[in-house]
Design an enzyme around this catalytic site. Structure first.
Site, PDB file in Angstrom:
ATOM      1  N   LYS A   1       0.815  -1.218   0.000  1.00 19.55           N
ATOM      2  CA  LYS A   1       0.000   0.000   0.000  1.00 19.55           C
ATOM      3  C   LYS A   1       0.853   1.275   0.000  1.00 19.55           C
ATOM      4  O   LYS A   1       2.064   1.218   0.279  1.00 19.55           O
ATOM      5  CB  LYS A   1      -0.913  -0.016   1.231  1.00 19.55           C
TER       6      LYS A   1
ATOM      7  N   TYR B   1     -12.581  -3.190  -3.255  1.00 19.02           N
ATOM      8  CA  TYR B   1     -12.970  -3.238  -1.843  1.00 19.02           C
ATOM      9  C   TYR B   1     -14.461  -3.486  -1.616  1.00 19.02           C
ATOM     10  O   TYR B   1     -14.841  -4.012  -0.580  1.00 19.02           O
ATOM     11  CB  TYR B   1     -12.557  -1.948  -1.126  1.00 19.02           C
TER      12      TYR B   1
ATOM     13  N   ARG C   1      -1.891 -14.493   4.393  1.00 16.19           N
ATOM     14  CA  ARG C   1      -2.703 -13.841   5.440  1.00 16.19           C
ATOM     15  C   ARG C   1      -2.043 -14.006   6.811  1.00 16.19           C
ATOM     16  O   ARG C   1      -2.038 -13.091   7.622  1.00 16.19           O
ATOM     17  CB  ARG C   1      -4.119 -14.438   5.473  1.00 16.19           C
TER      18      ARG C   1
ATOM     19  N   THR D   1      -5.936  -7.114  10.725  1.00 13.83           N
ATOM     20  CA  THR D   1      -6.226  -5.817  10.091  1.00 13.83           C
ATOM     21  C   THR D   1      -5.749  -4.649  10.957  1.00 13.83           C
ATOM     22  O   THR D   1      -5.127  -3.707  10.440  1.00 13.83           O
ATOM     23  CB  THR D   1      -7.755  -5.679   9.862  1.00 13.83           C
TER      24      THR D   1
ATOM     25  N   ARG E   1       2.343  -6.629   9.574  1.00 13.68           N
ATOM     26  CA  ARG E   1       1.664  -5.494  10.219  1.00 13.68           C
ATOM     27  C   ARG E   1       2.122  -5.336  11.673  1.00 13.68           C
ATOM     28  O   ARG E   1       2.299  -4.220  12.160  1.00 13.68           O
ATOM     29  CB  ARG E   1       0.152  -5.683  10.135  1.00 13.68           C
TER      30      ARG E   1
ATOM     31  N   ASN F   1      -1.977  -0.006   7.210  1.00  8.84           N
ATOM     32  CA  ASN F   1      -1.441  -1.294   7.667  1.00  8.84           C
ATOM     33  C   ASN F   1      -0.609  -2.007   6.605  1.00  8.84           C
ATOM     34  O   ASN F   1      -0.517  -3.231   6.580  1.00  8.84           O
ATOM     35  CB  ASN F   1      -2.568  -2.181   8.212  1.00  8.84           C
TER      36      ASN F   1
ATOM     37  N   HIS G   1      -2.290  -5.281   1.579  1.00  8.81           N
ATOM     38  CA  HIS G   1      -3.547  -5.988   1.382  1.00  8.81           C
ATOM     39  C   HIS G   1      -3.197  -7.407   0.948  1.00  8.81           C
ATOM     40  O   HIS G   1      -2.246  -7.603   0.187  1.00  8.81           O
ATOM     41  CB  HIS G   1      -4.385  -5.327   0.278  1.00  8.81           C
TER      42      HIS G   1
ATOM     43  N   GLU H   1      -9.739 -10.974  -7.470  1.00  8.14           N
ATOM     44  CA  GLU H   1      -8.803  -9.851  -7.348  1.00  8.14           C
ATOM     45  C   GLU H   1      -7.687  -9.931  -8.399  1.00  8.14           C
ATOM     46  O   GLU H   1      -7.322  -8.906  -9.000  1.00  8.14           O
ATOM     47  CB  GLU H   1      -8.197  -9.829  -5.944  1.00  8.14           C
TER      48      GLU H   1
HETATM   49  P1  ADP Z   1      -8.028  -6.641   5.562  1.00  3.82           P
HETATM   50  O1  ADP Z   1      -7.231  -5.669   4.723  1.00  3.82           O
HETATM   51  O2  ADP Z   1      -7.257  -7.080   6.779  1.00  3.82           O
HETATM   52  O3  ADP Z   1      -8.565  -7.809   4.770  1.00  3.82           O
HETATM   53  P2  ADP Z   1     -10.663  -5.310   5.473  1.00  3.82           P
HETATM   54  O4  ADP Z   1     -10.888  -5.915   4.130  1.00  3.82           O
HETATM   55  O5  ADP Z   1     -11.765  -5.488   6.463  1.00  3.82           O
HETATM   56  O6  ADP Z   1      -9.300  -5.841   6.142  1.00  3.82           O
HETATM   57  O7  ADP Z   1     -10.408  -3.744   5.327  1.00  3.82           O
HETATM   58  C1  ADP Z   1      -9.665  -3.254   4.242  1.00  3.82           C
HETATM   59  C2  ADP Z   1      -8.747  -2.160   4.719  1.00  3.82           C
HETATM   60  O8  ADP Z   1      -9.514  -1.031   5.127  1.00  3.82           O
HETATM   61  C3  ADP Z   1      -7.907  -2.508   5.953  1.00  3.82           C
HETATM   62  O9  ADP Z   1      -6.734  -3.227   5.606  1.00  3.82           O
HETATM   63  C4  ADP Z   1      -7.602  -1.140   6.518  1.00  3.82           C
HETATM   64  O10 ADP Z   1      -6.520  -0.513   5.830  1.00  3.82           O
HETATM   65  C5  ADP Z   1      -8.888  -0.370   6.221  1.00  3.82           C
HETATM   66  N1  ADP Z   1      -9.850  -0.378   7.336  1.00  3.82           N
HETATM   67  C6  ADP Z   1     -10.625  -1.405   7.735  1.00  3.82           C
HETATM   68  N2  ADP Z   1     -11.413  -1.060   8.748  1.00  3.82           N
HETATM   69  C7  ADP Z   1     -11.147   0.235   9.035  1.00  3.82           C
HETATM   70  C8  ADP Z   1     -11.641   1.187  10.005  1.00  3.82           C
HETATM   71  N3  ADP Z   1     -12.560   0.865  10.902  1.00  3.82           N
HETATM   72  N4  ADP Z   1     -11.123   2.431   9.985  1.00  3.82           N
HETATM   73  C9  ADP Z   1     -10.196   2.776   9.091  1.00  3.82           C
HETATM   74  N5  ADP Z   1      -9.693   1.926   8.132  1.00  3.82           N
HETATM   75  C10 ADP Z   1     -10.147   0.681   8.115  1.00  3.82           C
END
Ligand code: ADP
Length: 172
Positions: free
Chosen positions: A12, A52, A94, A100, A111, A131, A134, A145
């Site tokens: 990212k 997303y 993962r 996350t 992370r 973080n 992805h 994806e």
């Molecule tokens: P992951 O990336 O771990 O699969 P998600 O798909 O749920 O998690 O969320 C996508 C991305 O959106 C996260 O990696 C993070 O960067 C961001 N994100 C998720 N939830 C939040 C939140 N509550 N506030 C701010 N950013 C968030």
């Protein structure tokens, strides 16, 4: 003979701007994952919407606000899109990426080792959680994806890594 699973990783904007591309790719290489696709891109909001929401169903899982701030964060600069392959690569990546929320991501994960932020701080300040990476959540998501980010011509599975001698995942 089993074939390696493919998974999508995005390095990212926060990771790129912090100079962590090398650290992150090194971890994937060291565990034996094979890089079959790599490109730097600065996608449109529509491209991220598809990634997303259409694929990741983020609004229903995390809410509209989290979705909006995440799209803003992803548009802070280019991302490096990778396709990795290996034995059960989706779950492996993962595991290596971690939770996350960096506050909850355990040490040893990407992370957990290289980022820090909490859901509470992100919510209070209306910012996305930086973080670093992805990674596809499951094999169905990975297939959707990869098709969204890469064409077939951009994937290079035709070379053999030393690791594959032992895992026997290369298509013969
Ligand atoms: P992951 O990336 O771990 O699969 P998600 O798909 O749920 O998690 O969320 C996508 C991305 O959106 C996260 O990696 C993070 O960067 C961001 N994100 C998720 N939830 C939040 C939140 N509550 N506030 C701010 N950013 C968030």
């Amino acid at each position: 003979m089993t074939h390696g699973e493919k998974t999508l990783v995005l390095i990212k904007p926060d990771a790129i701007q912090r100079g962590l591309i090398g650290e992150i790719i090194t971890r994937f290489e060291k565990v034996g994952l094979k890089l079959v696709g790599a490109k730097m891109v600065e996608p449109s909001k529509d491209h991220y919407f598809h990634h997303y929401e259409n694929i990741g169903k983020m609004v229903s899982r995390r809410g509209q606000k989290a979705f909006d701030v995440t799209l803003d964060m992803m548009q802070m600069g280019p991302v490096l899109a990778l396709v990795l392959t290996g034995v059960e690569a989706v779950a492996l990546v993962r595991k290596m990426v971690g939770a996350t929320e960096p506050k909850s991501a355990v040490p040893g994960t990407i992370r957990g080792d290289y980022s820090h932020m909490s859901f509470g701080h992100a919510d209070a300040n209306d910012v996305g959680i930086p973080n670093l990476v992805h990674a596809s959540g499951d094999t169905t998501e990975a297939a959707a994806e990869i098709a969204h980010w890469f064409s077939e011509a951009e994937l290079f599975d035709g070379y053999e890594t030393v690791h594959e001698k032992f895992t026997q995942t290369r298509k013969k």
